[in-house]
Design a protein around this motif. Structure first.
Motif, PDB file in Angstrom:
ATOM      1  N   GLU A  65     -84.081  30.902  28.325  1.00 45.64           N
ATOM      2  CA  GLU A  65     -84.582  29.735  27.587  1.00 45.64           C
ATOM      3  C   GLU A  65     -85.890  29.178  28.123  1.00 45.64           C
ATOM      4  O   GLU A  65     -86.436  28.199  27.551  1.00 45.64           O
ATOM      5  CB  GLU A  65     -83.514  28.622  27.590  1.00 45.64           C
ATOM      6  N   ALA A 107     -78.522  18.546  33.251  1.00 49.47           N
ATOM      7  CA  ALA A 107     -78.360  19.415  32.088  1.00 49.47           C
ATOM      8  C   ALA A 107     -77.870  20.774  32.555  1.00 49.47           C
ATOM      9  O   ALA A 107     -77.927  21.085  33.746  1.00 49.47           O
ATOM     10  CB  ALA A 107     -79.692  19.554  31.356  1.00 49.47           C
ATOM     11  N   THR A 108     -77.388  21.587  31.626  1.00 53.99           N
ATOM     12  CA  THR A 108     -76.868  22.894  32.030  1.00 53.99           C
ATOM     13  C   THR A 108     -77.909  24.005  31.895  1.00 53.99           C
ATOM     14  O   THR A 108     -77.716  25.092  32.422  1.00 53.99           O
ATOM     15  CB  THR A 108     -75.623  23.281  31.201  1.00 53.99           C
ATOM     16  N   ASN A 109     -78.983  23.714  31.136  1.00 52.53           N
ATOM     17  CA  ASN A 109     -80.083  24.692  31.073  1.00 52.53           C
ATOM     18  C   ASN A 109     -81.383  23.945  30.782  1.00 52.53           C
ATOM     19  O   ASN A 109     -81.378  22.735  30.504  1.00 52.53           O
ATOM     20  CB  ASN A 109     -79.803  25.788  30.046  1.00 52.53           C
ATOM     21  N   GLU A 150     -81.969  22.209  27.234  1.00 49.62           N
ATOM     22  CA  GLU A 150     -81.204  20.962  27.120  1.00 49.62           C
ATOM     23  C   GLU A 150     -81.915  19.835  27.884  1.00 49.62           C
ATOM     24  O   GLU A 150     -82.005  18.705  27.392  1.00 49.62           O
ATOM     25  CB  GLU A 150     -79.804  21.201  27.700  1.00 49.62           C
ATOM     26  N   GLU A 161     -84.931  18.584  25.987  1.00 52.50           N
ATOM     27  CA  GLU A 161     -84.519  17.711  24.866  1.00 52.50           C
ATOM     28  C   GLU A 161     -84.144  16.315  25.368  1.00 52.50           C
ATOM     29  O   GLU A 161     -84.452  15.314  24.722  1.00 52.50           O
ATOM     30  CB  GLU A 161     -83.347  18.355  24.114  1.00 52.50           C
ATOM     31  N   MET A 162     -83.493  16.249  26.523  1.00 55.00           N
ATOM     32  CA  MET A 162     -83.133  14.938  27.089  1.00 55.00           C
ATOM     33  C   MET A 162     -84.383  14.143  27.455  1.00 55.00           C
ATOM     34  O   MET A 162     -84.457  12.935  27.219  1.00 55.00           O
ATOM     35  CB  MET A 162     -82.267  15.120  28.346  1.00 55.00           C
TER      36      MET A 162
END
Lengths: 222, 222
Positions: B97, B208-210, B213, B216-217
């Motif tokens: 990602e 976040a986990t990646n 994500e 986006e936060m």
């Protein structure tokens, strides 16, 4: 040649096995995994806080490491269990050969030099009757830093009043052996667990499996 | 509010899993134990050498940690195998990602800030095509210290020219998150392995986990 001796405490003079036993008692089937991860995090936190410039004393660091360990292993952080496990640190057994070895080291000045704050280490010394054999009980807490910072090892030089290379520093911890040797001490490694030496560019001067054996090696080379 | 972003490399942008696979290939049935202990010793040696004032670059530290790991696990320290395993560090895969997340972070200045020396990190950047998205590739090697020393985090401030709290530092490593937060950065923790936060008295601003994500936060809170 060796005029004074400084001893690490945890794992060197005092057996931390009872900590594992208590972990197992409070968290059945998890004692071994807990005590291993807890010890690792305890050391990591001491190093990281020193590097970050955020000192907290060893009792605090040890309890923080225990809380992390419970969380990582998915165990409940029950406050009573935490207090009960922490309390074992004040009741560690001394290794059986220590008093005899102290006599073998003769009239040289002797001190403990530990990461533990005095509130942690003095109860052990009192309980084990080791105080009569020691000239000083020195804690990293005095510097606001932990081993392997040179300032901590310097405490022994300042308090015992001997040159670095004439001071024998004794530890069962490979990383502590490396730190003490890098500082300039003569170093005896109590390799109680039969581990390989740490790859940090320095080696101990003596290696023995217990303190009596080390005392005999030092005597033989004097 | 966030004007620049600095990324840790190992485990954050680049997946170190291929190291475990190579360990398993060279030492069948020992890959998992090897890669776990190796990573632990690699970090320990970086912290201990910094505390001892005996810097060696991260490649050197990593190879020393591998040699220790083989010795502790009772595996033969074959030079060809060591060279083959070390070489995987120059060919790590980037997480899938990363490129899309870089675009999502927009025109903000971006840098890698890693313990790895440039000889280790530049081949990864070139191979993965990440260079086009970065303004700088900063190595702790420039300071002769490793994370979590403030001097290392300061490199990002100096090179990107933004105030600490307006710089988002991103790492998958809990200890690095704590060091960066203690320094004063805004910090995003890529908690890829679902671990609890380290108990070092500070917490990440984002978790976040990646990386997508996390992007986006950050976008949502801007």
């Amino acid at each position: 040649m060796i005029e004074a001796i400084a001893f690490d405490a945890y794992g060197t003079l005092y057996d931390v096995y009872s900590v594992e036993r208590k972990c197992e008692e409070e968290y059945p089937a998890s004692g071994a995994a807990m005590s291993r991860l807890w010890r690792q995090k305890q050391l990591e936190y001491s190093w990281l806080r020193t590097l970050m410039g955020r000192y907290a004393d060893f009792w605090h660091v040890t309890e923080d490491a225990l809380r992390y360990t419970l969380a990582e292993l998915g165990l409940e952080g029950d406050e009573e269990k935490i207090a009960a496990i922490m309390a074992t640190y004040l009741e560690l057994e001394m290794y059986p050969e220590v008093i005899e070895a102290m006599a073998r080291f003769g009239t040289r000045k002797k001190a403990i030099l530990t990461n533990g704050n005095l509130g942690m280490i003095e109860p052990l010394v009192a309980r084990s009757g080791l105080g009569a054999h020691l000239d000083a009980c020195l804690s990293a807490d005095e510097t606001g830093l932990f081993k392997v910072r040179p300032e901590v090892y310097q405490l022994a030089v300042d308090h015992l009043g001997v040159a670095r290379e004439r001071l024998l520093f004794v530890s069962s911890n490979g990383w502590d052996v490396a730190g003490a040797k890098a500082f300039g001490f003569t170093v005896g490694w109590l390799n109680r667990r039969g581990l390989p030496p740490e790859e940090l560019g320095v080696r101990a001067d003596y290696e023995a499996t217990n303190l009596l054996e080390l005392a005999e090696m030092v005597e033989a080379s004097a």
